[in-house]
Design an enzyme around this catalytic site. Structure first.
Site, PDB file in Angstrom:
ATOM      1  N   HIS A  20       2.045   1.913  -3.385  1.00 18.88           N
ATOM      2  CA  HIS A  20       1.002   2.586  -4.173  1.00 18.88           C
ATOM      3  C   HIS A  20       0.970   4.081  -3.862  1.00 18.88           C
ATOM      4  O   HIS A  20       0.801   4.904  -4.756  1.00 18.88           O
ATOM      5  CB  HIS A  20      -0.375   1.973  -3.900  1.00 18.88           C
ATOM      6  CG  HIS A  20      -0.593   0.680  -4.626  1.00 18.88           C
ATOM      7  ND1 HIS A  20      -0.670   0.612  -6.004  1.00 18.88           N
ATOM      8  CD2 HIS A  20      -0.726  -0.584  -4.180  1.00 18.88           C
ATOM      9  CE1 HIS A  20      -0.838  -0.644  -6.364  1.00 18.88           C
ATOM     10  NE2 HIS A  20      -0.876  -1.400  -5.277  1.00 18.88           N
ATOM     11  N   THR A  53       0.835  -1.203   0.000  1.00  9.50           N
ATOM     12  CA  THR A  53       0.000   0.000   0.000  1.00  9.50           C
ATOM     13  C   THR A  53       0.875   1.260   0.000  1.00  9.50           C
ATOM     14  O   THR A  53       0.575   2.238  -0.692  1.00  9.50           O
ATOM     15  CB  THR A  53      -0.918   0.000   1.246  1.00  9.50           C
ATOM     16  OG1 THR A  53      -1.636  -1.220   1.259  1.00  9.50           O
ATOM     17  CG2 THR A  53      -1.892   1.160   1.231  1.00  9.50           C
TER      18      THR A  53
END
Ligand SMILES: [Zn+2]
Ligand SMILES: [Zn+2]
Length: 341
Positions: free
Chosen positions: A42, A39
């Protein structure tokens, strides 16, 4: 103590960690280690800019020690070792009322929608902290957040002793699921194409198949006397994984979807109907999944240190993310040592 501020456009700047006195219901922790999660990658790539307010500290897989507590916090005291469960649900929406606090649509994911853990001092809601024993291995404890994803997935998959499980994709979550399934007494086959991940999974003692070299469907059916797998975990997020997941289960078997697919995929619905598969979506975790992950870490039977590829100071965060994105290093899990500089 340092902090890494995400500035946008694949840039972190290094500054001082702001020491924010805890308000009512909050606690301030000194972060020991914070794991770099997919994450966070990202975030680095700009995919989550709409949810962030740069310059912002990110990171959510953190373990540390309580420095001070705010008004009304009675169950924690300075010196306590803690791990954060970074998902703060609203508690009042229809999802929360049904107990799905892990997927509340108004979820405050701490470290994305508010300041994160790649810093020395971190002030967070105290009710999201889980207390750890004083002698816990803090490097192992830094993996509790991703391990709780795995315990959630395995719980949803209803894995029990004697089950035959296939893990499609041996990244950090797939590897942790494999360890949790094995701990439950299941037989585990790991499917992975990346050579370094194949090697690591073998070092961890798993039966690993590279589906680009070996017929995985034949292998699984041979190993199960023609029955097929009890549970298949889809952790690749690829069309190849979506194709494979419906070919492997036994009649009435279960498929647990764990990967976050970027796009809709083709799925063989006929296979799901014909063999009466149960398809289960599994996201994040709830308190009991954390409790189980903590139990496994405290018990100390999982070789979690083997999943830690490197431990680096906050000041090396830029190069760390560049190496991960550039594929220069075969990282499984990198920990940021928030106390090191
Ligand atoms: Zn994570
Ligand atoms: Zn809610």
């Amino acid at each position: 103590m340092k902090a890494a501020y995400y500035e946008g456009n694949k840039r972190f700047s290094i500054g001082e960690s702001k020491v924010i006195p805890p308000g009512p219901g909050q606690a301030r922790m000194e972060v020991a280690y914070a794991g770099v999660c997919g994450t966070d990658v990202h975030v680095f790539l700009g995919h989550m800019d709409h949810r962030l307010t740069p310059p912002q500290v990110v990171g959510h897989e953190a373990v540390g020690t309580i420095a001070e507590v705010g008004q009304g916090v009675t169950d924690l005291k300075p010196g306590d070792r803690v791990v954060l469960r970074p998902t703060d649900a609203c508690g009042t929406c229809p999802s929360c009322k049904r107990g799905h606090i892990n997927i509340c649509p108004k979820l405050n994911f701490i470290g994305i929608t508010s300041a994160g853990a790649f810093q020395g001092s971190w002030t967070v809601p105290a009710h999201l902290l889980h207390k750890l024993p004083d002698d816990v291995n803090m490097v192992h404890a830094a993996l509790i957040e991703p391990l709780a994803v795995a315990t959630h997935d395995v719980r949803y998959g209803q894995v029990t002793a004697g089950d035959f499980c296939v893990i499609l994709g041996a990244g950090p979550i797939g590897m942790l699921e494999a360890l949790v399934c094995r701990e439950k007494g299941a037989t585990v086959v790991v499917s992975e194409v990346n050579a370094s991940r194949v090697k690591l999974a073998r070092e961890l003692g798993f039966d690993v198949v590279n589906p680009s070299e070996t017929d995985l469907v034949k292998y699984v059916f041979d190993q199960t006397g023609g029955a097929g797998a009890d549970v298949v975990f889809e952790v690749t997020g690829t069309q190849a994984g979506a194709d494979m997941m419906t070919k492997l289960p036994r009649t009435g078997g279960r498929i647990v979807i764990v990967a976050i697919f970027a796009d809709p995929m083709m799925v063989d619905l006929r296979a799901i109907l014909w063999r009466e598969y149960t398809v289960i979506g599994a996201r994040n975790y709830v308190k009991e999944d954390y409790d189980e992950a903590i139990r496994l870490v405290v018990e100390g039977n999982l070789p979690l240190e083997k999943l830690v590829s490197d431990i680096r100071p906050v000041s090396r965060i830029q190069e760390t993310f560049e190496e991960i994105v550039g594929g220069k290093a075969d990282f499984m899990k990198v920990l940021i040592d928030s106390s090191a500089d």
